[in-house]
Design a protein around this motif. Structure first.
Motif, PDB file in Angstrom:
ATOM      1  N   LEU A 158       0.836  -1.199   0.000  1.00 24.69           N
ATOM      2  CA  LEU A 158       0.000   0.000   0.000  1.00 24.69           C
ATOM      3  C   LEU A 158       0.872   1.250   0.000  1.00 24.69           C
ATOM      4  N   PRO A 159       0.349   2.358  -0.510  1.00 24.65           N
ATOM      5  CA  PRO A 159       1.058   3.630  -0.339  1.00 24.65           C
ATOM      6  C   PRO A 159       1.269   3.937   1.140  1.00 24.65           C
ATOM      7  N   PHE A 160       2.280   4.734   1.414  1.00 19.40           N
ATOM      8  CA  PHE A 160       2.707   4.918   2.800  1.00 19.40           C
ATOM      9  C   PHE A 160       1.579   5.461   3.681  1.00 19.40           C
ATOM     10  N   GLU A 218      -8.253   2.988 -21.788  1.00 16.95           N
ATOM     11  CA  GLU A 218      -7.638   3.067 -23.097  1.00 16.95           C
ATOM     12  C   GLU A 218      -6.278   3.731 -23.065  1.00 16.95           C
ATOM     13  N   GLU A 219      -5.939   4.461 -21.988  1.00 15.81           N
ATOM     14  CA  GLU A 219      -4.641   5.094 -21.896  1.00 15.81           C
ATOM     15  C   GLU A 219      -3.613   4.205 -21.225  1.00 15.81           C
ATOM     16  N   ASN A 220      -4.039   3.075 -20.695  1.00 18.79           N
ATOM     17  CA  ASN A 220      -3.097   2.177 -20.034  1.00 18.79           C
ATOM     18  C   ASN A 220      -2.223   1.498 -21.064  1.00 18.79           C
ATOM     19  N   SER A 221      -1.122   0.954 -20.602  1.00 22.05           N
ATOM     20  CA  SER A 221      -0.213   0.239 -21.490  1.00 22.05           C
ATOM     21  C   SER A 221      -0.851  -1.056 -21.950  1.00 22.05           C
ATOM     22  N   GLY A 222      -0.260  -1.635 -22.986  1.00 16.25           N
ATOM     23  CA  GLY A 222      -0.829  -2.849 -23.553  1.00 16.25           C
ATOM     24  C   GLY A 222      -0.786  -4.023 -22.597  1.00 16.25           C
ATOM     25  N   SER A 223       0.234  -4.075 -21.719  1.00 17.14           N
ATOM     26  CA  SER A 223       0.346  -5.207 -20.806  1.00 17.14           C
ATOM     27  C   SER A 223      -0.750  -5.211 -19.763  1.00 17.14           C
ATOM     28  N   ASP A 224      -1.326  -4.042 -19.458  1.00 15.14           N
ATOM     29  CA  ASP A 224      -2.377  -3.955 -18.452  1.00 15.14           C
ATOM     30  C   ASP A 224      -3.753  -3.775 -19.077  1.00 15.14           C
ATOM     31  N   ALA A 225      -3.868  -4.039 -20.376  1.00 15.41           N
ATOM     32  CA  ALA A 225      -5.138  -3.786 -21.052  1.00 15.41           C
ATOM     33  C   ALA A 225      -6.230  -4.717 -20.563  1.00 15.41           C
ATOM     34  N   ASP A 226      -5.852  -5.936 -20.102  1.00 18.02           N
ATOM     35  CA  ASP A 226      -6.863  -6.886 -19.659  1.00 18.02           C
ATOM     36  C   ASP A 226      -7.249  -6.691 -18.205  1.00 18.02           C
ATOM     37  N   ILE A 227      -6.651  -5.706 -17.519  1.00 15.27           N
ATOM     38  CA  ILE A 227      -6.976  -5.432 -16.125  1.00 15.27           C
ATOM     39  C   ILE A 227      -7.817  -4.167 -16.071  1.00 15.27           C
ATOM     40  N   PRO A 228      -9.046  -4.233 -15.585  1.00 14.91           N
ATOM     41  CA  PRO A 228      -9.896  -3.051 -15.556  1.00 14.91           C
ATOM     42  C   PRO A 228      -9.321  -1.985 -14.643  1.00 14.91           C
ATOM     43  N   ALA A 229      -9.454  -0.749 -15.076  1.00 15.82           N
ATOM     44  CA  ALA A 229      -8.969   0.365 -14.267  1.00 15.82           C
ATOM     45  C   ALA A 229      -9.873   0.560 -13.064  1.00 15.82           C
ATOM     46  N   VAL A 230      -9.282   0.809 -11.918  1.00 18.90           N
ATOM     47  CA  VAL A 230     -10.023   0.993 -10.679  1.00 18.90           C
ATOM     48  C   VAL A 230      -9.776   2.404 -10.194  1.00 18.90           C
ATOM     49  N   GLN A 274      -1.861 -13.077 -13.549  1.00 20.16           N
ATOM     50  CA  GLN A 274      -2.946 -12.128 -13.766  1.00 20.16           C
ATOM     51  C   GLN A 274      -3.613 -11.750 -12.448  1.00 20.16           C
ATOM     52  N   ALA A 275      -3.803 -12.724 -11.563  1.00 20.12           N
ATOM     53  CA  ALA A 275      -4.384 -12.418 -10.253  1.00 20.12           C
ATOM     54  C   ALA A 275      -3.477 -11.486  -9.461  1.00 20.12           C
ATOM     55  N   LEU A 276      -2.183 -11.713  -9.547  1.00 23.44           N
ATOM     56  CA  LEU A 276      -1.243 -10.839  -8.850  1.00 23.44           C
ATOM     57  C   LEU A 276      -1.294  -9.418  -9.396  1.00 23.44           C
ATOM     58  N   THR A 299      -2.362  -6.145  -7.217  1.00 24.54           N
ATOM     59  CA  THR A 299      -1.339  -5.106  -7.100  1.00 24.54           C
ATOM     60  C   THR A 299      -1.858  -3.771  -7.617  1.00 24.54           C
ATOM     61  N   SER A 300      -2.557  -3.811  -8.764  1.00 23.61           N
ATOM     62  CA  SER A 300      -3.113  -2.581  -9.327  1.00 23.61           C
ATOM     63  C   SER A 300      -4.160  -1.970  -8.400  1.00 23.61           C
ATOM     64  N   PHE A 301      -4.962  -2.817  -7.774  1.00 25.60           N
ATOM     65  CA  PHE A 301      -5.992  -2.310  -6.856  1.00 25.60           C
ATOM     66  C   PHE A 301      -5.358  -1.653  -5.631  1.00 25.60           C
ATOM     67  N   LEU A 302      -4.377  -2.310  -5.034  1.00 30.47           N
ATOM     68  CA  LEU A 302      -3.763  -1.779  -3.818  1.00 30.47           C
ATOM     69  C   LEU A 302      -2.955  -0.516  -4.094  1.00 30.47           C
ATOM     70  N   ASP A 303      -2.404  -0.396  -5.291  1.00 33.54           N
ATOM     71  CA  ASP A 303      -1.669   0.826  -5.631  1.00 33.54           C
ATOM     72  C   ASP A 303      -2.588   2.041  -5.704  1.00 33.54           C
TER      73      ASP A 303
END
Length: 378
Positions: free
Chosen positions: A45-47, A115-127, A88-90, A94-98
């Motif tokens: 988590l952030p500090f 749509e602005e996310n990188s290609g590697s994270d395209a399958d992970i919905p933005a939160v 993918q679960a990781l 990780t994206s959610f906790l960030d």
């Protein structure tokens, strides 16, 4: 931490049954959560958000960490159910906790659109940004009936299983290390390992453990830098070895008056690094020679018990070096010491075998000696 992983896995099945049905193998989620329990979310988590979690932990105890972990999984249940692999679960968690922040977090704006996310994270919905206070309150509200007593009960239940799994892993590694070098069957090796470990624990907890503990501590501190953890896990000192020697030697310990002397000499012979401890590998090698090797190798072992380093200077000057231990006498295996019929022929047979063995040893020594170069004719 491993115990808490097992407890967390059971809580997922109990509190989040829909997620447990969609993800049959919950070991992935429990392994991802290892850092949560080790660092109290400080590493994920952030500090400013992690400080709130630590504050909640000091106020409510370990149940706050379990509740928060369940709330994180529940918030991402839909995405986790559609995961195809552990990576993918990781990435989802990780994206959610960030993106979990607090009111004091600078720049706590919404995350960029998908749509602005990188290609590697395209399958992970933005939160979007989630306030840590809201997340903690939701976890406390949804899982309010989870108490410290329930967690401690589950810990006691899973602690034995975790320790047993750890012991089974050590046993498998030890047998994998020793089995290729011996001819004893794997089933017998497993029984020997259990007996070896049992003797180790009996002597430490119910015997005179002062010498064993001192030797163990000295060996771990000074002389074991070249050995693996498996080799150092269980070892026997001299009294422990003598106890097992009387049980496993092929001649009866009660009727044989030389058992104690032979046990001492065998221990000295096996203790090659002089740390007053014998490893399981050395112990297995000795048993393999006694029961599985050829007769010449058995006689060679007995012969080595009558010469240095097995025969110490103290024994050379004492009454232990008597005619009773003479190699001219036959060694009757699994029999009483009474002289059977045909003993004279047996004596001659052993004498001939010893002579042949001595000749073989002499030949080996001659082979090892470097022949001098011929002198040059000047």
């Amino acid at each position: 931490a491993q115990v808490d992983q097992s407890v967390f896995e059971e809580l997922i099945r109990e509190r989040l049954p829909e997620l447990a049905e969609q993800v049959p193998d919950l070991s992935t989620l429990s392994s991802v959560s290892l850092s949560w329990f080790l660092t109290l979310f400080l590493s994920v988590l952030p500090f400013h958000s992690a400080v709130c979690v630590v504050d909640c932990f000091f106020f409510q105890g370990i149940k706050a960490i379990f509740k928060l972990g369940l709330a994180v999984l529940e918030a991402n249940a839909a995405q986790l159910s559609a995961c195809t692999d552990d990576g993918q679960a990781l990435m989802i968690l990780t994206s959610f906790l960030d993106r979990v922040g607090s009111e004091e977090t600078p720049g706590a704006a919404l995350c960029p659109p998908a749509e602005e996310n990188s290609g590697s994270d395209a399958d992970i919905p933005a939160v979007g940004h989630i306030n840590i206070t809201v997340l903690i309150n939701e976890s406390l509200e949804k899982f309010r009936d989870l108490t410290v007593r329930q967690i401690e009960r589950l810990r006691c239940l899973h602690r034995i299983q975790v320790l047993q799994a750890h012991e089974d892993t050590i046993k498998e590694n030890a047998l994998r290390l020793v089995t290729p070098d011996v001819s004893i069957s794997p089933e017998n090796m497993s029984d020997i390992y259990d007996l070896f470990k049992t003797e180790h624990f009996i002597s430490l907890y119910w015997g005179d453990s002062s010498s064993a503990a001192a030797a163990e501590a000295a060996a771990w501190q000074y002389s074991d830098s070249g050995r693996s953890f498996v080799e150092r896990q269980y070892r026997l000192d001299r009294p422990q070895f003598k106890s097992l020697y009387g049980l496993l030697a092929p001649w009866p310990a009660v009727s044989n008056q030389h058992t104690d002397t032979l046990a001492n000499r065998t221990f000295t012979l096996l203790d090659q690094d002089h740390d007053n401890l014998v490893t399981f590998k050395e112990f297995s090698s000795w048993l393999d020679t006694l029961y599985c090797e050829e007769l010449n190798e058995k006689i060679r072992l007995l012969y080595r018990l009558h010469i240095p380093p097995a025969l110490t200077e103290h024994e050379e000057d004492s009454s232990l070096r008597s005619t009773l231990l003479s190699t001219n006498r036959p060694l009757y295996l699994n029999k009483e010491p009474s002289v059977p019929a045909g003993a004279e022929e047996a004596v001659k047979d052993y004498q001939e075998q010893l002579k042949q063995m001595l000749q073989d040893l002499t030949k080996e020594k001659k082979k090892d000696v470097d022949q001098p170069l011929p002198l040059m004719n000047q």
